[in-house]
Design an enzyme around this catalytic site. Structure first.
Site, PDB file in Angstrom:
ATOM      1  N   GLY A 170      54.847  94.049  29.099  1.00  0.00           N
ATOM      2  CA  GLY A 170      55.000  93.601  27.719  1.00  0.00           C
ATOM      3  C   GLY A 170      54.510  94.649  26.742  1.00  0.00           C
ATOM      4  O   GLY A 170      54.013  94.364  25.665  1.00  0.00           O
ATOM      5  N   GLU A 206      53.813 109.782  31.868  1.00  0.00           N
ATOM      6  CA  GLU A 206      55.195 110.234  31.746  1.00  0.00           C
ATOM      7  C   GLU A 206      55.288 111.107  30.502  1.00  0.00           C
ATOM      8  O   GLU A 206      54.509 110.952  29.561  1.00  0.00           O
ATOM      9  CB  GLU A 206      56.150 109.033  31.544  1.00  0.00           C
ATOM     10  CG  GLU A 206      56.253 108.081  32.700  1.00  0.00           C
ATOM     11  CD  GLU A 206      57.117 106.879  32.360  1.00  0.00           C
ATOM     12  OE1 GLU A 206      57.346 106.595  31.153  1.00  0.00           O
ATOM     13  OE2 GLU A 206      57.579 106.208  33.302  1.00  0.00           O
ATOM     14  N   HIS A 214      65.672 102.095  23.643  1.00  0.00           N
ATOM     15  CA  HIS A 214      65.089 101.290  24.733  1.00  0.00           C
ATOM     16  C   HIS A 214      66.179 100.303  25.134  1.00  0.00           C
ATOM     17  O   HIS A 214      66.460  99.364  24.390  1.00  0.00           O
ATOM     18  CB  HIS A 214      63.839 100.582  24.209  1.00  0.00           C
ATOM     19  CG  HIS A 214      63.129  99.756  25.219  1.00  0.00           C
ATOM     20  ND1 HIS A 214      63.631  98.569  25.705  1.00  0.00           N
ATOM     21  CD2 HIS A 214      61.936  99.938  25.832  1.00  0.00           C
ATOM     22  CE1 HIS A 214      62.766  98.061  26.574  1.00  0.00           C
ATOM     23  NE2 HIS A 214      61.733  98.860  26.665  1.00  0.00           N
ATOM     24  N   GLU A 281      64.557  98.331  32.783  1.00  0.00           N
ATOM     25  CA  GLU A 281      64.420  99.001  31.487  1.00  0.00           C
ATOM     26  C   GLU A 281      64.700 100.505  31.614  1.00  0.00           C
ATOM     27  O   GLU A 281      64.258 101.147  32.577  1.00  0.00           O
ATOM     28  CB  GLU A 281      63.000  98.845  30.939  1.00  0.00           C
ATOM     29  CG  GLU A 281      62.662  97.476  30.415  1.00  0.00           C
ATOM     30  CD  GLU A 281      61.327  97.473  29.671  1.00  0.00           C
ATOM     31  OE1 GLU A 281      60.743  98.547  29.448  1.00  0.00           O
ATOM     32  OE2 GLU A 281      60.855  96.358  29.316  1.00  0.00           O
ATOM     33  N   ARG A 298      60.853  88.742  35.420  1.00  0.00           N
ATOM     34  CA  ARG A 298      60.666  87.423  34.783  1.00  0.00           C
ATOM     35  C   ARG A 298      61.777  87.211  33.770  1.00  0.00           C
ATOM     36  O   ARG A 298      62.487  88.150  33.401  1.00  0.00           O
ATOM     37  CB  ARG A 298      59.306  87.400  34.062  1.00  0.00           C
ATOM     38  CG  ARG A 298      59.269  88.358  32.876  1.00  0.00           C
ATOM     39  CD  ARG A 298      57.985  88.324  32.089  1.00  0.00           C
ATOM     40  NE  ARG A 298      58.071  89.169  30.899  1.00  0.00           N
ATOM     41  CZ  ARG A 298      57.839  90.483  30.869  1.00  0.00           C
ATOM     42  NH1 ARG A 298      57.475  91.092  31.963  1.00  0.00           N
ATOM     43  NH2 ARG A 298      57.966  91.192  29.779  1.00  0.00           N
ATOM     44  N   VAL A 301      61.641  87.046  26.639  1.00  0.00           N
ATOM     45  CA  VAL A 301      61.738  86.351  25.342  1.00  0.00           C
ATOM     46  C   VAL A 301      63.162  86.494  24.812  1.00  0.00           C
ATOM     47  O   VAL A 301      63.789  85.535  24.364  1.00  0.00           O
ATOM     48  CB  VAL A 301      60.744  86.972  24.334  1.00  0.00           C
ATOM     49  CG1 VAL A 301      60.965  86.410  22.934  1.00  0.00           C
ATOM     50  CG2 VAL A 301      59.306  86.752  24.786  1.00  0.00           C
ATOM     51  N   ARG A 344      62.188  87.884  16.098  1.00  0.00           N
ATOM     52  CA  ARG A 344      61.016  87.103  16.513  1.00  0.00           C
ATOM     53  C   ARG A 344      60.192  86.787  15.254  1.00  0.00           C
ATOM     54  O   ARG A 344      59.709  87.701  14.589  1.00  0.00           O
ATOM     55  CB  ARG A 344      60.140  87.889  17.485  1.00  0.00           C
ATOM     56  CG  ARG A 344      60.841  88.266  18.779  1.00  0.00           C
ATOM     57  CD  ARG A 344      59.850  88.834  19.756  1.00  0.00           C
ATOM     58  NE  ARG A 344      60.491  89.448  20.913  1.00  0.00           N
ATOM     59  CZ  ARG A 344      59.842  89.714  22.051  1.00  0.00           C
ATOM     60  NH1 ARG A 344      58.538  89.423  22.152  1.00  0.00           N
ATOM     61  NH2 ARG A 344      60.476  90.271  23.073  1.00  0.00           N
TER      62      ARG A 344
HETATM   63  C1  MV4 Z   1      58.181 104.972  26.648  1.00  0.00           C
HETATM   64  C2  MV4 Z   1      58.653 105.548  25.435  1.00  0.00           C
HETATM   65  C3  MV4 Z   1      58.790 106.937  25.375  1.00  0.00           C
HETATM   66  N1  MV4 Z   1      58.489 107.704  26.452  1.00  0.00           N
HETATM   67  N2  MV4 Z   1      57.892 105.766  27.694  1.00  0.00           N
HETATM   68  C4  MV4 Z   1      57.506 100.569  24.945  1.00  0.00           C
HETATM   69  C5  MV4 Z   1      57.357  99.261  25.655  1.00  0.00           C
HETATM   70  C6  MV4 Z   1      57.586  99.527  27.100  1.00  0.00           C
HETATM   71  N3  MV4 Z   1      58.478  98.552  27.682  1.00  0.00           N
HETATM   72  C7  MV4 Z   1      58.152 100.902  27.211  1.00  0.00           C
HETATM   73  N4  MV4 Z   1      58.064 101.481  25.901  1.00  0.00           N
HETATM   74  C8  MV4 Z   1      58.290 102.811  25.723  1.00  0.00           C
HETATM   75  N5  MV4 Z   1      58.027 103.626  26.766  1.00  0.00           N
HETATM   76  C9  MV4 Z   1      58.045 107.110  27.597  1.00  0.00           C
HETATM   77  N6  MV4 Z   1      57.755 107.893  28.674  1.00  0.00           N
HETATM   78  C10 MV4 Z   1      58.967 104.698  24.371  1.00  0.00           C
HETATM   79  C11 MV4 Z   1      58.780 103.349  24.504  1.00  0.00           C
HETATM   80  C12 MV4 Z   1      59.194 102.509  23.374  1.00  0.00           C
HETATM   81  C13 MV4 Z   1      58.593 102.664  22.095  1.00  0.00           C
HETATM   82  C14 MV4 Z   1      57.505 103.514  21.893  1.00  0.00           C
HETATM   83  C15 MV4 Z   1      56.982 103.627  20.614  1.00  0.00           C
HETATM   84  C16 MV4 Z   1      57.492 102.903  19.545  1.00  0.00           C
HETATM   85  C17 MV4 Z   1      58.536 102.035  19.741  1.00  0.00           C
HETATM   86  C18 MV4 Z   1      59.095 101.896  21.027  1.00  0.00           C
HETATM   87  C19 MV4 Z   1      60.162 101.008  21.227  1.00  0.00           C
HETATM   88  C20 MV4 Z   1      60.706 100.870  22.485  1.00  0.00           C
HETATM   89  C21 MV4 Z   1      60.231 101.619  23.568  1.00  0.00           C
END
Ligand code: MV4
Length: 456
Positions: A170, A206, A214, A281, A298, A301, A344
């Site tokens: 989450g 990473e 995303h 994802e 799971r 939302v 949301r």
């Molecule tokens: C990341 C990323 C960039 N680089 N991982 C955010 C929630 C989780 N499910 C995974 N997420 C991210 N992982 C790497 N290696 C960017 C996100 C990310 C995000 C980060 C900052 C601000 C907004 C974001 C929105 C979606 C995903």
């Protein structure tokens, strides 16, 4: 392995708020009796009122109620429920809980314990996907033992990097590190948060990919291992790694890239023995390269936007799969129709750094009309408890195309009336009205570009 049950007579819902109501509704449509468990703070909540039965299992604190495994199992046995639906959050991915359900002859509505365990460790899962040829974000080979090891790996990969908790979920347990001087402090923060939030301080890292999308693929796998993808969702608009607005399909994927991501997720799910409903994802960069980041084992939302564009009820599919039934549709029957957006609605104050708010709902007027769905447990007079997450309602707008979905969402948010408690509705209106969102150029940087701090 087929179970003798064609369906369940009674299902216990081990959750609260809008998702408890969501499962009660699916049960009712399937002729399944519903039992909700609730904490003392939720005694007057809508799920308690609408479920067929309700059992108080403890005090307001989650550890005394929604995380209280003995109390939940006892309620299931006393009520004669054959199965437990965990919703999302709380025990929804807890393999110990799934195991205890099994030991007591109760069906856990979700992946089997061994699958939950296999996908629980995000660092291990990353390695497993990489080993079958799925592109993953460049990063550490497994867990980092010390800050100096993190420093060495970060130097090799190049800053900025993202420290991630292997037991995180989450969006929690992540820290962006933009230089070596920050690393020691961020390392200590990440480990402390992982230890306190998940009881597991395992950290991996990473490369931090900037300005990406995303994208998550909704997967369903039946007991025979037949896997199908119900399209993707774009969840790039997050604040402090918490999703705020999601949409399906993604406005930025080409058909070829869409098919490639769906096939990659479906093949990986089948090859790694995934079972049940789950989400794979990915991060997608501007050149159309995609990288796997994690699996959510799971119901999520934002499952609603997938339901709106496919017409498939994902909770009913979970209930069917849990009785050993095959999927109620074939891959050829999965049609993506139109566009859906979910906002949301949280009890938080955008003008005050999104501080969580408590209070009593005075007036509540839910929008409706063409293409609008509201998933919410709110009612006038409802006292919003301060013990749980801040989600009050999900407003979902469907349109034949993205422009219509946006127009309907704007109309719905104008109609939505909630007084007595501060919400983030104004924030959603700002995003929906922004040129950058309307252009579809949605990336993880959107909030930064709107001047809203997005990264913890
Ligand atoms: C990341 C990323 C960039 N680089 N991982 C955010 C929630 C989780 N499910 C995974 N997420 C991210 N992982 C790497 N290696 C960017 C996100 C990310 C995000 C980060 C900052 C601000 C907004 C974001 C929105 C979606 C995903």
């Amino acid at each position: 392995m087929r179970r003798p049950l064609l369906s369940f007579d009674k299902v216990l819902i081990a959750n609260r708020g809008e998702i408890a109501l969501r499962v009660v509704r699916a049960c009712r449509e399937m002729g399944i009796a519903s039992v909700v468990v609730y904490s003392e703070a939720d005694a007057h909540s809508l799920p308690v009122h609408l479920a067929d039965e309700a059992i108080c299992i403890g005090g307001p604190a989650p550890r005394d109620s929604y995380l209280n495994i003995p109390a939940i199992i006892s309620a299931a046995l006393i009520s004669g429920a054959q199965a437990i639906h965990p919703g999302y959050g709380f025990l929804s991915e807890d393999f110990d809980f799934a195991e205890v359900c099994k030991e007591h002859g109760l069906v856990f509505i979700g992946p089997p314990p061994e699958v939950l365990q296999r996908f629980h460790d995000k660092s291990e899962t990353r390695g497993a996907l990489r080993d079958i040829g799925v592109p993953v974000v460049p990063g550490s080979e497994g867990l980092l033992r010390t800050a100096s090891e993190a420093l060495r790996v970060a130097e090799a990969i190049g800053y900025p990097i993202m420290l991630k908790a292997r037991a995180g979920g989450g969006g929690r347990g992540m820290r962006r590190v933009s230089s070596p001087s920050e690393l020691q402090r961020m390392w200590e923060q990440a480990r402390a948060e992982a230890r306190s939030s998940f009881g597991d301080e395992g950290i991996y890292l990473e490369k931090n990919l900037e300005g990406v999308r995303h994208i998550e693929a909704q997967i369903l796998v039946d007991d025979a291992g037949a896997a199908v993808c119900l399209g993707e969702r774009d969840c790039s608009i997050q604040r402090r790694h918490q999703k705020i607005l999601e949409e399906a399909p993604s406005p930025t994927l080409s058909e070829e890239l869409r098919r490639s991501i769906a096939r990659t997720a479906t093949d990986a799910a089948a090859e790694l023995g995934y079972r049940g409903l789950g989400t794979f994802e990915f991060l997608v960069d501007r050149s159309g390269n995609f990288y796997f980041i994690e699996v959510n084992a799971r119901l999520q939302v934002e499952h609603t936007v997938t339901e709106c564009i496919t017409g498939i009820d994902l909770v009913k599919e979970q209930l069917r799969l849990a009785t050993g039934e095959p999927l109620s549709f074939s891959p050829e029957q999965v049609w993506i129709n139109g566009h859906a957006i979910e906002c949301r609605i949280n009890a938080e104050d955008p003008a005050n750094n999104f501080a969580p708010m408590a209070g009593t709902v005075q007036t509540y007027l839910a929008p409706s009309g063409p293409g609008i769905r509201i998933d919410s447990h709110l009612f006038p007079g409802y006292e919003v408890p301060a013990y749980y997450d801040s989600l009050l309602a999900k407003v979902i707008a469907w349109g034949r195309d993205r422009a219509e979905a946006i127009a309907r969402m704007q109309r719905a948010l104008d109609e939505l009336t909630i007084t007595g408690i501060v919400t983030n509705v104004a924030f959603h209106k700002r995003v929906l009205g922004s040129d950058i969102f309307r252009s579809g150029e949605v990336t993880t940087h959107l909030l930064d570009m709107l001047g809203v701090e997005a990264i913890a």
